[in-house]
Design a protein around this motif. Structure first.
Motif, PDB file in Angstrom:
ATOM      1  N   GLY A   1       0.819  -1.215   0.000  1.00 33.32           N
ATOM      2  CA  GLY A   1       0.000   0.000   0.000  1.00 33.32           C
ATOM      3  C   GLY A   1       0.853   1.265   0.000  1.00 33.32           C
ATOM      4  O   GLY A   1       0.594   2.227  -0.726  1.00 33.32           O
ATOM      5  N   LYS A   2       1.896   1.237   0.819  1.00 29.79           N
ATOM      6  CA  LYS A   2       2.810   2.376   0.919  1.00 29.79           C
ATOM      7  C   LYS A   2       3.541   2.592  -0.406  1.00 29.79           C
ATOM      8  O   LYS A   2       3.730   3.712  -0.865  1.00 29.79           O
ATOM      9  N   LEU A   3       3.955   1.468  -1.020  1.00 31.57           N
ATOM     10  CA  LEU A   3       4.679   1.526  -2.290  1.00 31.57           C
ATOM     11  C   LEU A   3       3.808   2.142  -3.382  1.00 31.57           C
ATOM     12  O   LEU A   3       4.253   3.005  -4.139  1.00 31.57           O
ATOM     13  N   GLU A   4       2.546   1.717  -3.417  1.00 26.35           N
ATOM     14  CA  GLU A   4       1.594   2.229  -4.400  1.00 26.35           C
ATOM     15  C   GLU A   4       1.397   3.739  -4.219  1.00 26.35           C
ATOM     16  O   GLU A   4       1.426   4.516  -5.174  1.00 26.35           O
ATOM     17  N   GLU A   5       1.225   4.143  -2.960  1.00 25.04           N
ATOM     18  CA  GLU A   5       1.026   5.556  -2.623  1.00 25.04           C
ATOM     19  C   GLU A   5       2.226   6.386  -3.106  1.00 25.04           C
ATOM     20  O   GLU A   5       2.074   7.450  -3.706  1.00 25.04           O
ATOM     21  N   MET A   6       3.431   5.879  -2.853  1.00 27.76           N
ATOM     22  CA  MET A   6       4.639   6.618  -3.229  1.00 27.76           C
ATOM     23  C   MET A   6       4.863   6.628  -4.731  1.00 27.76           C
ATOM     24  O   MET A   6       5.318   7.618  -5.286  1.00 27.76           O
ATOM     25  N   SER A   7       4.521   5.526  -5.408  1.00 29.38           N
ATOM     26  CA  SER A   7       4.658   5.470  -6.869  1.00 29.38           C
ATOM     27  C   SER A   7       3.829   6.566  -7.518  1.00 29.38           C
ATOM     28  O   SER A   7       4.269   7.237  -8.458  1.00 29.38           O
ATOM     29  N   GLN A   8       2.608   6.769  -6.993  1.00 32.41           N
ATOM     30  CA  GLN A   8       1.724   7.804  -7.540  1.00 32.41           C
ATOM     31  C   GLN A   8       2.307   9.198  -7.325  1.00 32.41           C
ATOM     32  O   GLN A   8       2.193  10.067  -8.184  1.00 32.41           O
ATOM     33  N   LEU A   9       2.945   9.400  -6.177  1.00 35.26           N
ATOM     34  CA  LEU A   9       3.518  10.714  -5.892  1.00 35.26           C
ATOM     35  C   LEU A   9       4.724  11.019  -6.781  1.00 35.26           C
ATOM     36  O   LEU A   9       4.953  12.166  -7.145  1.00 35.26           O
ATOM     37  N   PHE A  10       5.475   9.984  -7.131  1.00 32.86           N
ATOM     38  CA  PHE A  10       6.675  10.204  -7.950  1.00 32.86           C
ATOM     39  C   PHE A  10       6.400  10.216  -9.451  1.00 32.86           C
ATOM     40  O   PHE A  10       7.193  10.750 -10.217  1.00 32.86           O
TER      41      PHE A  10
ATOM     42  N   TRP B   1     -13.316   6.628  21.210  1.00 30.70           N
ATOM     43  CA  TRP B   1     -13.694   5.258  21.563  1.00 30.70           C
ATOM     44  C   TRP B   1     -15.181   5.239  21.801  1.00 30.70           C
ATOM     45  O   TRP B   1     -15.687   6.132  22.467  1.00 30.70           O
ATOM     46  N   PRO B   2     -15.944   4.311  21.227  1.00 28.48           N
ATOM     47  CA  PRO B   2     -15.510   3.222  20.359  1.00 28.48           C
ATOM     48  C   PRO B   2     -14.941   3.724  19.024  1.00 28.48           C
ATOM     49  O   PRO B   2     -15.196   4.860  18.624  1.00 28.48           O
ATOM     50  N   ILE B   3     -14.183   2.843  18.367  1.00 31.68           N
ATOM     51  CA  ILE B   3     -13.558   3.218  17.095  1.00 31.68           C
ATOM     52  C   ILE B   3     -14.630   3.415  16.029  1.00 31.68           C
ATOM     53  O   ILE B   3     -15.741   2.894  16.152  1.00 31.68           O
ATOM     54  N   ARG B   4     -14.278   4.177  14.973  1.00 25.20           N
ATOM     55  CA  ARG B   4     -15.239   4.473  13.911  1.00 25.20           C
ATOM     56  C   ARG B   4     -14.562   4.405  12.539  1.00 25.20           C
ATOM     57  O   ARG B   4     -13.464   4.912  12.363  1.00 25.20           O
ATOM     58  N   GLY B   5     -15.275   3.776  11.591  1.00 27.80           N
ATOM     59  CA  GLY B   5     -14.801   3.769  10.207  1.00 27.80           C
ATOM     60  C   GLY B   5     -14.140   2.468   9.797  1.00 27.80           C
ATOM     61  O   GLY B   5     -13.574   1.759  10.619  1.00 27.80           O
ATOM     62  N   LYS B   6     -14.232   2.171   8.495  1.00 32.59           N
ATOM     63  CA  LYS B   6     -13.716   0.904   7.967  1.00 32.59           C
ATOM     64  C   LYS B   6     -12.559   1.130   6.993  1.00 32.59           C
ATOM     65  O   LYS B   6     -11.956   0.182   6.504  1.00 32.59           O
ATOM     66  N   LEU B   7     -12.266   2.386   6.676  1.00 27.11           N
ATOM     67  CA  LEU B   7     -11.211   2.665   5.701  1.00 27.11           C
ATOM     68  C   LEU B   7      -9.872   2.819   6.430  1.00 27.11           C
ATOM     69  O   LEU B   7      -9.811   2.753   7.644  1.00 27.11           O
ATOM     70  N   GLY B   8      -8.815   3.045   5.666  1.00 29.39           N
ATOM     71  CA  GLY B   8      -7.521   3.284   6.304  1.00 29.39           C
ATOM     72  C   GLY B   8      -6.933   2.030   6.909  1.00 29.39           C
ATOM     73  O   GLY B   8      -7.359   0.913   6.638  1.00 29.39           O
ATOM     74  N   HIS B   9      -5.939   2.223   7.770  1.00 28.61           N
ATOM     75  CA  HIS B   9      -5.244   1.081   8.378  1.00 28.61           C
ATOM     76  C   HIS B   9      -4.655   1.533   9.710  1.00 28.61           C
ATOM     77  O   HIS B   9      -4.737   2.699  10.076  1.00 28.61           O
ATOM     78  N   GLY B  10      -4.053   0.595  10.440  1.00 28.51           N
ATOM     79  CA  GLY B  10      -3.419   0.953  11.708  1.00 28.51           C
ATOM     80  C   GLY B  10      -4.397   1.569  12.691  1.00 28.51           C
ATOM     81  O   GLY B  10      -5.505   1.057  12.900  1.00 28.51           O
ATOM     82  N   TYR B  11      -3.997   2.682  13.277  1.00 27.86           N
ATOM     83  CA  TYR B  11      -4.806   3.361  14.294  1.00 27.86           C
ATOM     84  C   TYR B  11      -5.854   4.318  13.703  1.00 27.86           C
ATOM     85  O   TYR B  11      -6.498   5.052  14.446  1.00 27.86           O
TER      86      TYR B  11
ATOM     87  N   VAL C   1       9.898   3.899  -9.663  1.00 31.77           N
ATOM     88  CA  VAL C   1       9.977   3.457  -8.276  1.00 31.77           C
ATOM     89  C   VAL C   1      10.109   1.941  -8.220  1.00 31.77           C
ATOM     90  O   VAL C   1       9.432   1.228  -8.948  1.00 31.77           O
ATOM     91  N   VAL C   2      10.995   1.452  -7.372  1.00 32.73           N
ATOM     92  CA  VAL C   2      11.120   0.015  -7.147  1.00 32.73           C
ATOM     93  C   VAL C   2      11.025  -0.233  -5.639  1.00 32.73           C
ATOM     94  O   VAL C   2      11.477   0.586  -4.838  1.00 32.73           O
ATOM     95  N   GLY C   3      10.375  -1.337  -5.250  1.00 30.82           N
ATOM     96  CA  GLY C   3      10.179  -1.623  -3.826  1.00 30.82           C
ATOM     97  C   GLY C   3      11.196  -2.615  -3.285  1.00 30.82           C
ATOM     98  O   GLY C   3      11.859  -3.327  -4.044  1.00 30.82           O
ATOM     99  N   ALA C   4      11.304  -2.676  -1.975  1.00 28.99           N
ATOM    100  CA  ALA C   4      12.274  -3.556  -1.312  1.00 28.99           C
ATOM    101  C   ALA C   4      11.997  -5.028  -1.594  1.00 28.99           C
ATOM    102  O   ALA C   4      12.916  -5.831  -1.764  1.00 28.99           O
ATOM    103  N   ALA C   5      10.707  -5.408  -1.663  1.00 24.89           N
ATOM    104  CA  ALA C   5      10.361  -6.812  -1.888  1.00 24.89           C
ATOM    105  C   ALA C   5      10.820  -7.263  -3.275  1.00 24.89           C
ATOM    106  O   ALA C   5      11.358  -8.366  -3.447  1.00 24.89           O
ATOM    107  N   GLU C   6      10.605  -6.371  -4.261  1.00 23.72           N
ATOM    108  CA  GLU C   6      11.029  -6.638  -5.647  1.00 23.72           C
ATOM    109  C   GLU C   6      12.532  -6.915  -5.734  1.00 23.72           C
ATOM    110  O   GLU C   6      12.991  -7.696  -6.550  1.00 23.72           O
ATOM    111  N   MET C   7      13.292  -6.246  -4.884  1.00 16.45           N
ATOM    112  CA  MET C   7      14.755  -6.388  -4.893  1.00 16.45           C
ATOM    113  C   MET C   7      15.219  -7.485  -3.916  1.00 16.45           C
ATOM    114  O   MET C   7      16.404  -7.644  -3.670  1.00 16.45           O
TER     115      MET C   7
END
Length: 203
Positions: free
Chosen positions: A18-27, A153-163, A34-40
């Motif tokens: 997800g992070k790689l995709e986000e950064m590819s769009q920015l560049f 709290w309680p948490i709200r929303g289904k989008l995003g990730h982490g906290y 852009v190349v990612g760590a997993a690819e290498m």
């Protein structure tokens, strides 16, 4: 003066698709591929520092050393004021389980700790992101971003990730997990760090 980036290819030192995709769009508009760590096939280095910048530096320089390409890494997390800025650099650790990361577990743990100390409301927190851009000659540039808000709290929303479902940024009545990607990416801690990176090294 920050060093300008003149190469045509950059390694993003992350295994997060997800992070790689986000950064590819920015560049993309800059004509930089852009190349990612997993690819290498890069291993994830051990993050042994106690600061975001320290861990981001470890990741960026390890990637440069392994590939000879300039590399960009980020380290990010959430700091909760009433918990002395924990979990901070240990944000992902709070979510670790034998079966991978579980951020519902991490958010519940955070809420429980706040309840235990009867932390007053509003419960202030900030998301932090530090980007490190490193070159093969050992030079690096550092850019830090943040976004302030309160925990819900309680948490709200289904989008995003982490906290994201627990974090309501200042000036909004919805959480990061209730925002679409474009709205969140316009105000996020990573967006803040990215705009500084772009104006420092790419514009």
């Amino acid at each position: 003066m920050t060093r300008k980036f003149t190469e045509k290819r950059i390694l993003i030192a992350t295994h997060n698709a997800g992070k790689l995709e986000e950064m590819s769009q920015l560049f993309a508009p800059k004509g930089i591929s852009v190349v990612g760590a997993a690819e290498m096939n890069l291993a994830e280095p051990e993050e042994t520092e106690s600061t975001f910048v320290g861990n981001a530096r470890i990741k960026a320089h390890a990637a440069v050393k392994a590939t000879g390409l300039p590399a960009l890494s980020d380290d990010s997390g959430i700091e909760v004021e009433a918990l002395d800025n924990a979990p901070g650099v240990f944000t992902a650790d709070w979510a670790e389980t034998p079966n991978g990361r579980d951020f519902m577990l991490a958010m519940t743990k955070t809420h429980s700790k706040l309840e235990e100390i009867a932390a007053p409301h509003p419960r202030r927190a900030r998301f932090c992101a530090t980007l490190v851009l490193a070159w093969p000659d050992g030079h690096d540039e550092v850019f830090a971003g943040k976004v302030n808000g309160t925990l819900v709290w309680p948490i709200r929303g289904k989008l995003g990730h982490g906290y994201d479902p627990m974090f309501q940024p200042d000036g909004y009545d919805i959480t990061f997990a209730e925002m679409d990607a474009d709205q969140k990416n316009a105000i996020s801690h990573r967006a803040d760090a990215f705009s500084k990176l772009m104006s420092g090294c790419f514009d």
